[in-house]
Design a protein around this motif. Structure first.
Motif, PDB file in Angstrom:
ATOM      1  N   VAL A 187      53.478  10.926  96.417  1.00 39.77           N
ATOM      2  CA  VAL A 187      54.840  10.537  96.044  1.00 39.77           C
ATOM      3  C   VAL A 187      55.292   9.340  96.857  1.00 39.77           C
ATOM      4  O   VAL A 187      55.916   8.400  96.330  1.00 39.77           O
ATOM      5  N   LEU A 191      54.173  12.465 108.377  1.00 40.50           N
ATOM      6  CA  LEU A 191      54.473  13.885 108.168  1.00 40.50           C
ATOM      7  C   LEU A 191      53.392  14.538 107.309  1.00 40.50           C
ATOM      8  O   LEU A 191      52.922  15.642 107.594  1.00 40.50           O
ATOM      9  N   GLY A 225      61.818  16.981 107.848  1.00 40.44           N
ATOM     10  CA  GLY A 225      60.473  16.854 108.398  1.00 40.44           C
ATOM     11  C   GLY A 225      60.165  17.904 109.461  1.00 40.44           C
ATOM     12  O   GLY A 225      59.166  18.622 109.350  1.00 40.44           O
ATOM     13  N   THR A 258      58.288  25.594 104.271  1.00 46.44           N
ATOM     14  CA  THR A 258      57.680  24.264 104.168  1.00 46.44           C
ATOM     15  C   THR A 258      57.798  23.712 102.758  1.00 46.44           C
ATOM     16  O   THR A 258      58.149  22.549 102.553  1.00 46.44           O
ATOM     17  N   MET A 259      57.517  24.548 101.768  1.00 47.40           N
ATOM     18  CA  MET A 259      57.515  24.040 100.397  1.00 47.40           C
ATOM     19  C   MET A 259      58.922  23.679  99.940  1.00 47.40           C
ATOM     20  O   MET A 259      59.111  22.689  99.230  1.00 47.40           O
ATOM     21  N   LEU A 312      59.623  15.955  90.252  1.00 56.49           N
ATOM     22  CA  LEU A 312      58.621  16.643  91.076  1.00 56.49           C
ATOM     23  C   LEU A 312      59.300  17.590  92.065  1.00 56.49           C
ATOM     24  O   LEU A 312      58.759  18.657  92.379  1.00 56.49           O
ATOM     25  N   PHE A 365      65.482  12.935 106.377  1.00 51.70           N
ATOM     26  CA  PHE A 365      64.086  13.046 106.807  1.00 51.70           C
ATOM     27  C   PHE A 365      63.977  13.738 108.154  1.00 51.70           C
ATOM     28  O   PHE A 365      63.129  14.617 108.341  1.00 51.70           O
ATOM     29  N   LEU A 396      59.714  20.356 101.443  1.00 52.14           N
ATOM     30  CA  LEU A 396      58.992  19.280 100.764  1.00 52.14           C
ATOM     31  C   LEU A 396      59.629  18.982  99.407  1.00 52.14           C
ATOM     32  O   LEU A 396      59.694  17.826  98.983  1.00 52.14           O
ATOM     33  N   GLN A 399      58.422  21.344  92.143  1.00 50.01           N
ATOM     34  CA  GLN A 399      57.913  21.929  93.399  1.00 50.01           C
ATOM     35  C   GLN A 399      58.642  23.233  93.708  1.00 50.01           C
ATOM     36  O   GLN A 399      58.019  24.240  94.055  1.00 50.01           O
ATOM     37  N   VAL A 455      64.616  13.347  97.624  1.00 52.79           N
ATOM     38  CA  VAL A 455      65.121  12.217  98.389  1.00 52.79           C
ATOM     39  C   VAL A 455      64.300  10.970  98.093  1.00 52.79           C
ATOM     40  O   VAL A 455      64.816   9.862  98.026  1.00 52.79           O
ATOM     41  N   ALA A 483      59.722  21.264 107.833  1.00 49.00           N
ATOM     42  CA  ALA A 483      58.420  21.439 107.183  1.00 49.00           C
ATOM     43  C   ALA A 483      57.332  21.686 108.219  1.00 49.00           C
ATOM     44  O   ALA A 483      56.471  22.555 108.040  1.00 49.00           O
ATOM     45  N   LEU A 484      57.385  20.934 109.313  1.00 49.49           N
ATOM     46  CA  LEU A 484      56.375  21.132 110.357  1.00 49.49           C
ATOM     47  C   LEU A 484      56.490  22.518 110.969  1.00 49.49           C
ATOM     48  O   LEU A 484      55.484  23.192 111.203  1.00 49.49           O
ATOM     49  N   LEU A 526      50.958  17.663 108.327  1.00 47.31           N
ATOM     50  CA  LEU A 526      50.889  18.898 107.544  1.00 47.31           C
ATOM     51  C   LEU A 526      49.453  19.173 107.102  1.00 47.31           C
ATOM     52  O   LEU A 526      48.975  20.315 107.150  1.00 47.31           O
ATOM     53  N   MET A 586      49.667  19.555  91.045  1.00 52.75           N
ATOM     54  CA  MET A 586      50.401  20.825  90.973  1.00 52.75           C
ATOM     55  C   MET A 586      49.835  21.738  89.895  1.00 52.75           C
ATOM     56  O   MET A 586      49.673  22.947  90.099  1.00 52.75           O
ATOM     57  N   VAL A 600      62.417  16.797 100.027  1.00 48.13           N
ATOM     58  CA  VAL A 600      61.912  15.478 100.398  1.00 48.13           C
ATOM     59  C   VAL A 600      61.524  14.689  99.153  1.00 48.13           C
ATOM     60  O   VAL A 600      61.800  13.494  99.035  1.00 48.13           O
ATOM     61  N   TYR A 601      60.912  15.358  98.171  1.00 51.41           N
ATOM     62  CA  TYR A 601      60.572  14.669  96.924  1.00 51.41           C
ATOM     63  C   TYR A 601      61.827  14.139  96.249  1.00 51.41           C
ATOM     64  O   TYR A 601      61.855  13.012  95.756  1.00 51.41           O
TER      65      TYR A 601
END
Lengths: 337, 99
Positions: free
Chosen positions: B46, B9, A46, A72-73, A88, A42, A76, A92, A82, A49-50, B13, B65, A79-80
């Protein structure tokens, strides 16, 4: 089946799904413990992404914005994965960064990469107000979330995934039982979106003015609406070579400037200006071969030819002319070099 | 660490995306900022699915999505047709309904 009955069925399914799932995921045996690995992931993903989001907003070039958004995508998506949502995460990465962002880049290239943002503020103080709004919104939401959910403990999806035989199977079971009607609606939505996009393209084509017939175009040309009656001369016509680098010749032997391509560097129009001026100055009748000069190869060929052929009679002025012209041309070549 | 960090976060965003929509002039960049906001909401969905221990949040993110994909197709088609008629992708130039 009417829409009302469908909606009522949908509501019933939604209300039934809650207790059903709670029964299915039976052993909620205390909160899930978040490991050190996920914490590290994270704190890497994180900030990435920021950084991507900030870069997208602040990049002047639209293509750079798109690439920052891809960063960023991607973060993310990881992150999904994780967060126990591997399906997803994959979707993504495939759909968002693979398809949607490529569509964005495609449109950016079509619209023009250099269509930069105007720096002028149309509404006075809009940027300052927007920044203030952003800071205020962030403070409010972050404060609310941190206060209300700061000590929340996650149940975790381990139990559900164990019962449902994995994340993808669980999602599929839900999608084709409880959420089958919204799923069909998304199918309709995709069809409508496709037809809508096609409609935009075709409506533009239909609103364009009708094309002129060949007869109308010919009439226009001879009426003098167009600068030329005939089509533009091709390169090398009437010259001794048909290369694109050799200009076309007019019946009097002069160079047809329309036949020269501005794209090809070896025959820039202005390099032939001197030749054309000398031809127009009219030191005798110019021979046809005199005008094929323009590159060193041509000059060599013409140097060799008059001596070998030993021209006589009507060819003589032409040979003399080539000598003069090749001389001037080599001079120009040296000047350019 | 708690799942709240993911929600924070997501909030950040979303805020950045909203500010981008307000600040940027290029219609395509504005559109990308909207996509960023959708992604932020997906992240919170999520996370909520994980907090509650149920998969419904992930289903909802999946639907978001799909809708975003359809929205991008139509939106980019609109931007392209506006660009064809006005030779500009700036949101300030598309003010035909203003007067």
């Amino acid at each position: 089946m009417s829409l009302a009955t469908l909606a009522s069925q949908l509501g019933a399914a939604a209300s039934a799904s809650g207790p059903l799932l709670a029964q299915a995921g039976t052993p909620v045996s205390g909160p899930e413990v978040i490991g050190i690995g996920e914490t590290i992931a994270f704190w890497i993903l994180g900030p990435l992404a920021l950084a991507g989001a900030l870069g997208m907003v602040f990049a002047r070039n639209a293509v750079h914005s798109a690439l920052w958004l891809v960063l960023t995508m991607l973060s993310l998506g990881v992150v999904y994965m994780v967060q126990q949502a591997p399906f997803l995460g994959i979707v993504q990465i495939i759909v968002y960064t693979g398809a949607i962002m490529m569509l964005f880049l495609f449109v950016l290239m079509l619209v023009g990469r250099d269509s930069a943002d105007s720096v002028v503020e149309v509404i006075r103080g809009q940027r300052l107000l927007a920044t203030l709004f952003g800071v205020g919104f962030a403070v409010l939401v972050v404060g609310a979330v941190a206060r209300s959910l700061g000590t929340v403990e996650s149940a975790g999806l381990g139990a559900v995934n164990a019962v449902q035989d994995g994340n993808v199977t669980g999602l599929g079971n839900l999608l084709f039982t409880d959420y089958v009607f919204p799923f069909e609606l998304t199918g309709a939505l995709l069809v409508v979106a496709t037809v809508g996009a096609l409609m935009f393209v075709l409506a533009d084509k239909r609103s364009a003015p009708p094309r002129k017939s060949q007869r109308e175009q010919a009439d226009e040309r001879f009426r003098g609406d167009k600068p030329r009656v005939s089509p533009l001369p091709g390169p090398g016509v009437f010259a001794t070579a048909n290369s694109v680098a050799v200009p076309a010749l007019l019946p009097d032997g002069s160079v047809a400037p329309e036949s020269l391509s501005e794209i090809i560097e070896s025959t820039a129009v202005r390099t032939l200006d001197a030749d054309r001026a000398s031809v127009a100055g009219g030191a005798g009748e110019p021979g046809a071969r005199a005008l094929t000069t323009g590159s060193p190869e041509d000059a060599d060929a013409e140097d060799a030819e008059p001596t070998g052929a030993d021209a006589a009679g009507p060819e003589a002025p032409a040979a003399e002319d080539t000598d003069r012209k090749t001389g001037s041309d080599t001079g120009e070549e040296e000047g350019r070099a | 660490m708690t799942p709240t960090y993911y929600l924070l976060l997501s909030a950040l965003l979303f805020t950045i995306g909203a500010v981008g929509v307000l600040v940027r002039r290029n219609a395509i960049v504005v559109f990308m900022c909207v996509e960023l906001m959708l992604n932020a909401v997906n992240l919170s969905l999520v996370t909520f699915a994980r907090i509650n221990g149920e998969l419904d949040g992930q289903i909802m993110a999946f639907f978001v999505m799909v809708v975003a994909a359809a929205e991008v197709v139509v939106g980019l088609a609109i931007i392209m047709s506006i660009f064809k008629t006005r030779r500009s992708a700036s949101v300030d130039d598309a003010n035909l309904l203003k007067y």
